[in-house]
Design a protein around this motif. Sequence first.
Motif, PDB file in Angstrom:
ATOM      1  N   VAL A 354     -11.795   1.793  23.375  1.00  0.00           N
ATOM      2  CA  VAL A 354     -10.390   1.991  23.748  1.00  0.00           C
ATOM      3  C   VAL A 354     -10.334   2.670  25.113  1.00  0.00           C
ATOM      4  O   VAL A 354     -10.831   3.790  25.300  1.00  0.00           O
ATOM      5  N   ARG A 355      -9.701   1.980  26.072  1.00  0.00           N
ATOM      6  CA  ARG A 355      -9.624   2.476  27.459  1.00  0.00           C
ATOM      7  C   ARG A 355      -8.808   3.776  27.525  1.00  0.00           C
ATOM      8  O   ARG A 355      -7.751   3.882  26.898  1.00  0.00           O
ATOM      9  N   GLN A 356      -9.317   4.750  28.296  1.00  0.00           N
ATOM     10  CA  GLN A 356      -8.617   6.033  28.474  1.00  0.00           C
ATOM     11  C   GLN A 356      -8.138   6.143  29.918  1.00  0.00           C
ATOM     12  O   GLN A 356      -8.912   5.892  30.848  1.00  0.00           O
ATOM     13  N   ASN A 357      -6.908   6.532  30.097  1.00  0.00           N
ATOM     14  CA  ASN A 357      -6.355   6.630  31.447  1.00  0.00           C
ATOM     15  C   ASN A 357      -6.533   8.061  31.969  1.00  0.00           C
ATOM     16  O   ASN A 357      -5.642   8.888  31.853  1.00  0.00           O
ATOM     17  N   ILE A 358      -7.713   8.350  32.512  1.00  0.00           N
ATOM     18  CA  ILE A 358      -7.966   9.704  33.029  1.00  0.00           C
ATOM     19  C   ILE A 358      -8.511   9.608  34.449  1.00  0.00           C
ATOM     20  O   ILE A 358      -9.140   8.619  34.818  1.00  0.00           O
ATOM     21  N   GLU A 359      -8.264  10.646  35.215  1.00  0.00           N
ATOM     22  CA  GLU A 359      -8.706  10.644  36.608  1.00  0.00           C
ATOM     23  C   GLU A 359     -10.204  10.933  36.675  1.00  0.00           C
ATOM     24  O   GLU A 359     -10.697  11.887  36.070  1.00  0.00           O
ATOM     25  N   LEU A 366     -14.271   3.925  35.148  1.00  0.00           N
ATOM     26  CA  LEU A 366     -13.460   3.736  33.931  1.00  0.00           C
ATOM     27  C   LEU A 366     -14.012   4.586  32.792  1.00  0.00           C
ATOM     28  O   LEU A 366     -15.209   4.872  32.751  1.00  0.00           O
ATOM     29  N   ALA A 367     -13.130   4.969  31.860  1.00  0.00           N
ATOM     30  CA  ALA A 367     -13.566   5.720  30.672  1.00  0.00           C
ATOM     31  C   ALA A 367     -13.060   5.007  29.423  1.00  0.00           C
ATOM     32  O   ALA A 367     -11.922   4.527  29.383  1.00  0.00           O
ATOM     33  N   TYR A 368     -13.932   4.925  28.405  1.00  0.00           N
ATOM     34  CA  TYR A 368     -13.550   4.326  27.114  1.00  0.00           C
ATOM     35  C   TYR A 368     -13.988   5.251  25.986  1.00  0.00           C
ATOM     36  O   TYR A 368     -15.100   5.787  26.011  1.00  0.00           O
ATOM     37  N   ASP A 369     -13.106   5.406  25.004  1.00  0.00           N
ATOM     38  CA  ASP A 369     -13.504   6.087  23.769  1.00  0.00           C
ATOM     39  C   ASP A 369     -14.030   5.037  22.796  1.00  0.00           C
ATOM     40  O   ASP A 369     -13.494   3.923  22.728  1.00  0.00           O
ATOM     41  N   TYR A 381     -18.441   6.382  30.187  1.00  0.00           N
ATOM     42  CA  TYR A 381     -17.861   6.238  31.533  1.00  0.00           C
ATOM     43  C   TYR A 381     -18.627   5.129  32.259  1.00  0.00           C
ATOM     44  O   TYR A 381     -19.859   5.119  32.247  1.00  0.00           O
ATOM     45  N   PHE A 382     -17.896   4.225  32.904  1.00  0.00           N
ATOM     46  CA  PHE A 382     -18.537   3.146  33.668  1.00  0.00           C
ATOM     47  C   PHE A 382     -18.252   3.326  35.157  1.00  0.00           C
ATOM     48  O   PHE A 382     -17.115   3.562  35.548  1.00  0.00           O
ATOM     49  N   ASP A 383     -19.294   3.171  35.976  1.00  0.00           N
ATOM     50  CA  ASP A 383     -19.142   3.135  37.436  1.00  0.00           C
ATOM     51  C   ASP A 383     -20.052   1.998  37.899  1.00  0.00           C
ATOM     52  O   ASP A 383     -21.255   2.170  38.044  1.00  0.00           O
ATOM     53  N   LEU A 384     -19.463   0.815  38.094  1.00  0.00           N
ATOM     54  CA  LEU A 384     -20.287  -0.401  38.149  1.00  0.00           C
ATOM     55  C   LEU A 384     -20.460  -1.025  39.528  1.00  0.00           C
ATOM     56  O   LEU A 384     -21.297  -1.908  39.688  1.00  0.00           O
ATOM     57  N   GLU A 385     -19.683  -0.611  40.543  1.00  0.00           N
ATOM     58  CA  GLU A 385     -19.722  -1.340  41.819  1.00  0.00           C
ATOM     59  C   GLU A 385     -20.495  -0.594  42.906  1.00  0.00           C
ATOM     60  O   GLU A 385     -20.480   0.634  42.961  1.00  0.00           O
ATOM     61  N   PHE A 416     -22.774   8.215  30.924  1.00  0.00           N
ATOM     62  CA  PHE A 416     -22.355   7.414  32.085  1.00  0.00           C
ATOM     63  C   PHE A 416     -23.201   6.150  32.164  1.00  0.00           C
ATOM     64  O   PHE A 416     -24.415   6.211  31.970  1.00  0.00           O
ATOM     65  N   VAL A 417     -22.556   5.031  32.476  1.00  0.00           N
ATOM     66  CA  VAL A 417     -23.276   3.795  32.784  1.00  0.00           C
ATOM     67  C   VAL A 417     -23.007   3.498  34.256  1.00  0.00           C
ATOM     68  O   VAL A 417     -21.855   3.321  34.657  1.00  0.00           O
ATOM     69  N   VAL A 418     -24.078   3.456  35.055  1.00  0.00           N
ATOM     70  CA  VAL A 418     -23.929   3.249  36.500  1.00  0.00           C
ATOM     71  C   VAL A 418     -24.689   1.984  36.908  1.00  0.00           C
ATOM     72  O   VAL A 418     -25.841   1.802  36.522  1.00  0.00           O
ATOM     73  N   CYS A 419     -24.004   1.097  37.656  1.00  0.00           N
ATOM     74  CA  CYS A 419     -24.651  -0.105  38.202  1.00  0.00           C
ATOM     75  C   CYS A 419     -24.243  -0.255  39.659  1.00  0.00           C
ATOM     76  O   CYS A 419     -23.464   0.553  40.173  1.00  0.00           O
TER      77      CYS A 419
END
Length: 650
Positions: A354-359, A366-369, A381-385, A416-419
């Motif tokens: 479930v997507r979370q709208n947080i700064e 992006l953050a998902y619960d 937390y995803f940071d993919l780019e 965190f997932v970082v790509c």
Amino acid sequence: MHPFADFKLNLETFISELNTIIEINHKTIADLLAVPNKTYANFIRPFDFMEEDLELFFTPLSHINAVKNSEASQKVYAEALPILTEYSTFVGQNLDIYEAFKTIKANEYDSLNIEQRRILDLNILHFELAGAHLDDVSKARLAEINQRKSTLTNDFSQNVLDATNAYEKIITNEADVAGIPESDLENARFEEEGVSKYRFTLQMPSYIAYMTYGPNRAIREELYRAYTTRAPQNGAIIDELMALRQESAELLGFANYAEYSLASKMAPSTESVLKFLNELIDASRVQGMRELEELRAVAKGIDLQSYDSAYYGEILKKAQYDIDEEEYRPYFEQHSVMEGMFTFLNELFGLHFVRQNIELWDEKALAYDIYDGENLTARVYFDLEARKDKRGGAWMHNFQTHCEDTQGCAHLSSAFVVCNFPPSSETSPSLLRHDDVVTLFHEMGHTLHHLLSRVKEHGVSGVNGVEWDAVEFPSQFLENFAYEPKVLKLFAKHHQSGEILSDELIAKLIRAKNFQSAMFMLRQLEFSLFDFELHSKLHQGEEIQNLLDSVRARTSLIKPPEYNKFQNGFSHIFSGGYSAGYYSYKWAEVLSADAYYAIVDEGVFGSELARKYKEVVLARGGSQSMQELFVEMMGRECESKNLLRLNGIE
């Protein structure tokens, strides 16, 4: 109480706050040591929990230094490392704590559960590997070595990052970019004085694009030379690191650093690792030579060099499999891939995202619960780019760990997932190569291993306490599903038309999966064998290059040019924790191939074994040896034949 830690970082106050936490920890340790009758409950649980607080504080800094690297973050990170190293050396070598653990083990071991016993066993081993039992002179020297090593590994990593960022190749001739996919060209193109130019760098997406599709052989060599000669100053760092590693191993009673490294791993001995690697080399060489001959036939009369293999490999791949990476990219739009991956994980394990709208630290993050059935379980937390201020590569970084605190309150996990995927813009989405999809699944495998833990003891929950050569098992296991037709159909949809990737294209992708797999296997084995032999006795200066050359004589089917100083950029073993452990990728791959085929043979969705994998391997984290967990899940020992099957090596 909110179940997840806030992601917060104040660089200006970080060092003073870190010092305060360490002061508090020193006082807590002194108080714990003063307890007259030490037990698991009154000593070890609070001791173990201090680690969680320090991790929660430090992780945002190490994360930001990797994904939003700046002079300020570098400075604070470099300042924090010696403080942390000094503290961990103090704890690791503390004879009183070590004796307390041994006393509690002697008094209580039989009445403790598996998790608690594992905490005791691993900590006692950790104290011994940190030198708690040594005399004061040896301890002091080991502390000096650890400080110096932490500085050197950070310098090594920063040198590689700086060298990568410092280089660019500007191309003005359109003929030199003919045949390069439009999406890669768009990332490279810029206007200067009304002229279209193309900038290629040593950042992975850009470098791979030119090496794979760039038609100008001289430019390919120029890029390759720049890449393989990065950070020459790291040669001196390697010499010093190797000497320090050998000295520390001897101080701790090991013949060499490889022996020291194996003390906390699954592999039983240095001989078993060398035998394992050499058998795989022997099993792969004949097919590797056949693959090279196919490549030479395509390169017609060119004396094939290292900087040609990706280019001619792409031509051969298209000819043999009619496969064109670019044909697939419109089907792998980043958000569609993520949503499809979530659907797959729901089907396989019953998870909801479930997507979370947080700064967060970047507008693209992006953050998902994660809910397991109805229960809130974890956050990811995803940071993919790819970005200029971001370290290359892909990784999972654990943040919070699932555990119960001293009051019996459950703490949830996060990671965190970082790509470094192609960047999206207002005019173009982020379209992934299939390799990128595999990378995302790989990192998600690590992430689930941490997030789905049900272990109550912090030190062996999630990825904590997992043997290093078993850590890659869950990641490799999950990445294999990125080739499963029923999984691909969940998300491989054309980003404009919505058309699902055809059976024909999926079949091609699977056939092409093992394209040049023996050559790739040999390349990985080259890294593994070089790393392990390098740490089996002290090598210095030219000896290091000579060793690499001797390993390459068995593994490199195309002899690299003399100027290739690959070792100066080999961050995995000189700044990333894989020293004398790079073999772990292959060691774990044997486990992952075996488990993967067992689940595929059950039809994937609805697989009983997938449920057991979640309940045994993922839920129990590091609370037991992976060897035990694997046998419990499969009902038998691991079979290595499936690794060759997975790679199409006969």
